[in-house]
Design a protein around this motif. Structure first.
Motif: not given
Length: 305
Positions: A39-47
């Motif tokens: 499945i496509d997991l939800r995420y947060e990214c710090q760039h």
């Protein structure tokens, strides 16, 4: 690999993973076929400021009843110190990720690998706490893992051992089911019900982060039926000692007040991860929440070595 160990041959496509499991145990040849659709997991990214979104990222996996949001402060600090992208994921049946069965470490590892591949990540450092730590270890040991994709493995207060989860986890499920059935209207009402099951206010606050307060009555975002049924599988581990090894750089961080890593299972961890080192913090199971500054330093120094 011993004659009694189980070997796995894997074919992977973007649509599904088809795993053939061959067992020679007790001189009986058996072939099992299972299809696992990631499945496509939800995420947060710090760039980071340098614009890099794919190379040498740190990927973070939370524990049971957790979510990506629990790691927001540490993720920002990791990104600032390392100048690398930091991805905090919601594992299946947690946070904003889809609710789907089955729920075990094989499929969680498959989801995370699918995330890495679909986001073109390279030279990954993988950090997991508790359930997320077991999922991270399962991925590191998986024959599906492409060579060179994983550079560092960091496991927070969990071991690659098999056993029943403590009864408190099942009691948390019952408590949350009782809160849902009571159709509570306020967080205070939910706290009152939960306090009969858990006396520690920090643990209650953590569990109630899963409460959706945007509508009345309040309800939990997570699928309690799926997670309740999965409790036995979450105490398990996909591999036997000696069956698989990952020789990459591995760091275990143990809370000295926690029993999840102990004298019995530490030798097992060394069998799976011969290039491991162990650090300790004067904390309980939630080492990263109780000692965030020290935890941050351990992880950063390990990755920068």
């Amino acid at each position: 690999m011993s004659r009694q160990a189980t070997s796995r041959k894997v074919r992977f496509s973007a649509l599904h993973r088809e795993t053939y499991t061959y067992s020679s145990q007790n001189c009986t040849n058996r072939l099992f076929t299972t299809r696992v659709t990631p499945i496509d997991l939800r995420y947060e990214c710090q760039h980071p400021a340098n614009g890099n979104n794919t190379d040498k990222p740190l990927v973070i996996l939370h524990g049971l009843f957790g979510m990506k949001r629990n790691w927001s402060s540490l993720a920002k600090a990791f990104c600032k110190e390392l100048q690398r992208p930091v991805y905090a994921l919601d594992l299946r049946n947690h946070g904003a990720s889809p609710h789907v069965e089955p729920m075990n470490y094989d499929v969680m590892a498959t989801d995370v690998l699918h995330f890495m591949e679909s986001h073109s990540l390279t030279n990954v450092s993988l950090l997991g706490h508790s359930m997320g730590g077991k999922a991270a270890m399962a991925l590191a040991l998986s024959p599906q893992l492409p060579e060179g994709l994983l550079q560092h493995l960091i496991v927070a207060d969990i071991a690659p051992s098999r056993g029943r989860l403590s009864k408190e986890f099942q009691s948390y499920i019952r408590a949350m089911q009782e809160i849902d059935a009571a159709h509570v209207k306020t967080r205070h009402d939910a706290q009152h019900i939960l306090s009969a099951y858990e006396s520690d206010p920090m643990t209650r606050a953590f569990l109630l982060t899963n409460l959706d307060t945007s509508s009345t009555p309040l309800r939990f975002r997570i699928p309690l039926d799926i997670l309740g049924s999965a409790i036995p599988a979450l105490g398990d581990f996909p591999y036997e000692p000696g069956e698989r090894t990952w020789t990459g750089k591995t760091l275990f961080i143990k809370g000295t007040k926690s029993r999840f890593i102990n004298e019995r299972n530490l030798p097992v961890a060394k069998q799976f991860f011969p290039n491991m080192q162990l650090k300790t913090l004067a904390a309980g199971h939630w080492v990263h929440a109780e000692k965030p500054a020290e935890f941050l330093r351990y992880v950063i120094d390990f990755i920068k070595e």
